[in-house]
Write an enzyme that holds these catalytic residues in place. Structure first.
Site, PDB file in Angstrom:
ATOM      1  N   GLU A 175       0.822  -1.216   0.000  1.00 12.54           N
ATOM      2  CA  GLU A 175       0.000   0.000   0.000  1.00 12.54           C
ATOM      3  C   GLU A 175       0.851   1.260   0.000  1.00 12.54           C
ATOM      4  OE1 GLU A 175       0.823   1.544   2.929  1.00 12.54           O
ATOM      5  OE2 GLU A 175       1.800  -0.332   3.496  1.00 12.54           O
ATOM      6  N   GLY A 317       6.182  -0.458   4.803  1.00  8.48           N
ATOM      7  CA  GLY A 317       4.969  -0.741   4.049  1.00  8.48           C
ATOM      8  C   GLY A 317       5.309  -1.021   2.597  1.00  8.48           C
ATOM      9  N   GLU A 318       4.405  -0.656   1.706  1.00 12.95           N
ATOM     10  CA  GLU A 318       4.540  -0.851   0.258  1.00 12.95           C
ATOM     11  C   GLU A 318       4.451  -2.322  -0.158  1.00 12.95           C
ATOM     12  OE1 GLU A 318       8.111   0.937  -1.279  1.00 12.95           O
ATOM     13  OE2 GLU A 318       7.679   2.906  -0.415  1.00 12.95           O
ATOM     14  N   GLY A 319       4.532  -3.251   0.805  1.00 15.08           N
ATOM     15  CA  GLY A 319       4.624  -4.668   0.489  1.00 15.08           C
ATOM     16  C   GLY A 319       6.033  -5.206   0.620  1.00 15.08           C
TER      17      GLY A 319
END
Length: 353
Positions: A175, A317-319
């Protein structure tokens, strides 16, 4: 019947027969039983998820949902809201941490604009599913309507289905959205019942004064909206985010298609909680990628009864944590599939006492 209801109805139990066969094979491989520890259990779990005794995970992808948050106007983040579209463009250019780590593990990065508060230029790698220009400021009003919350989840389901239809057999959640740790903390506090201060951290690196303000904003919002902890749609609509809803949909979509989904950090964890309230059986298809240093992440795993594969003090985050864990999922399955059994290798087994 809505796409959400159809998807939930398709989420069934794990395939015990495949898992039992995988466990039996693990015990026949040329190693002491249990000597590969959690890798063995991971491979057995994935066998149960996929329904295949010897699962092969050859096409991983991470779905990165991007959206903005009206609550950012309350000064709860160290970065301005315009960073969200700027980072989406960075994803599309391949210059973010998620791009580097995804390339390292051979995973596709699918970037979805589900609610960025800016018009993004068209790009062949951008999946444009914008539902709104960010959420409303949930310190003043609900983040979104219940209908919009359901639409967000259904966008995620559709994205998961499209990826799986293209051959993806291992999904991860990612995300981007300034102030999304504020929404995630509100979701986690609402569903778990934990005190807000216990599940609220510094996010992008806010100072003590901003952290106190962030906690106060969430506490006021929960009192104002009274989200129902047993109703994931209600929680999402009142204090969530569009990308959180989208990721909940990715998780539900993966579960309905019997595809393992690796859960990333705190925001993805909030999405997992929402998915679990809507379809408790979906938890069986979740693999906890890593433990974030964001304080509320432990509460998520406690509630879902999941144990993360990695603990690297990450909080981006971001994966990013999830794609690193993807390689462990693939390694676990390769061991199960490619190692020789004692009989195949002509190796003597352990003597019986």
């Amino acid at each position: 019947m809505s796409l959400l209801t159809q998807t939930i109805n398709h989420i069934g139990p794990l395939d015990d027969q495949a898992a039992t066969a995988a466990r039996r094979r693990q015990d026949m491989l040329t190693k002491p039983a249990g000597s590969l520890g959690r890798l063995e259990e991971l491979s057995i779990r994935i066998a149960g998820i996929t329904g295949r005794e010897r699962p092969r995970l050859t096409k991983p992808a991470v779905i990165v949902m991007a959206a903005d948050h009206g609550v950012a106007r309350q000064g709860v983040s160290a970065f301005p809201a315009e960073v969200t579209p700027q980072m989406v463009l960075n994803f599309l250019r391949g210059g973010a941490a998620i791009n580097v780590l995804a390339r390292h593990v051979g995973a596709q990065v699918i970037v979805v604009d589900i609610g960025v508060a800016a018009d993004l230029p068209s790009h062949p790698e951008l999946v444009s599913r914008k539902l709104a220009y960010g959420t409303a400021d949930f310190s003043q009003e609900p983040a979104m309507s219940r209908d919009l919350a359901q639409q967000a989840i259904e966008v995620g389901i559709t994205c998961a289905n499209e990826a799986i239809d293209s051959g993806v057999d291992l999904l991860a959640t990612g995300e981007m959205g300034i102030a999304n740790t504020t929404a995630a903390s509100a979701v986690v506090a609402a569903i778990t019942g934990r005190p807000v201060a216990e599940v609220t951290g510094r996010g992008t690196g806010i100072d003590d004064a901003s952290l106190a303000r962030k906690i106060a904003v969430i506490e006021r919002a929960l009192v104002l909206h009274q989200p129902n902890p047993r109703d994931g749609l209600d929680v999402l609509a009142k204090v969530g985010g569009l990308e959180i809803g989208g990721l909940a949909g990715v998780i539900l979509g993966a579960a309905a298609r019997r595809v393992p989904v690796v859960i990333d950090g705190f925001i993805s964890g909030a999405a997992a909680l929402i998915a679990a309230t809507l379809a408790p059986a979906a938890v069986n298809y979740m693999i906890a990628g890593h433990r974030s240093v964001e304080r509320g992440h432990a509460a998520v795993f406690d509630r879902l009864d999941l144990k993360p594969l990695l603990d690297l003090d990450m909080r981006l985050g971001e994966g990013t944590g999830a794609v690193l864990a993807m390689s462990l999922c693939q390694a676990a399955c390769k061991v199960l599939d490619e190692m020789a059994t004692f009989a195949e290798a002509g190796v003597s087994e352990k003597k019986e006492a």
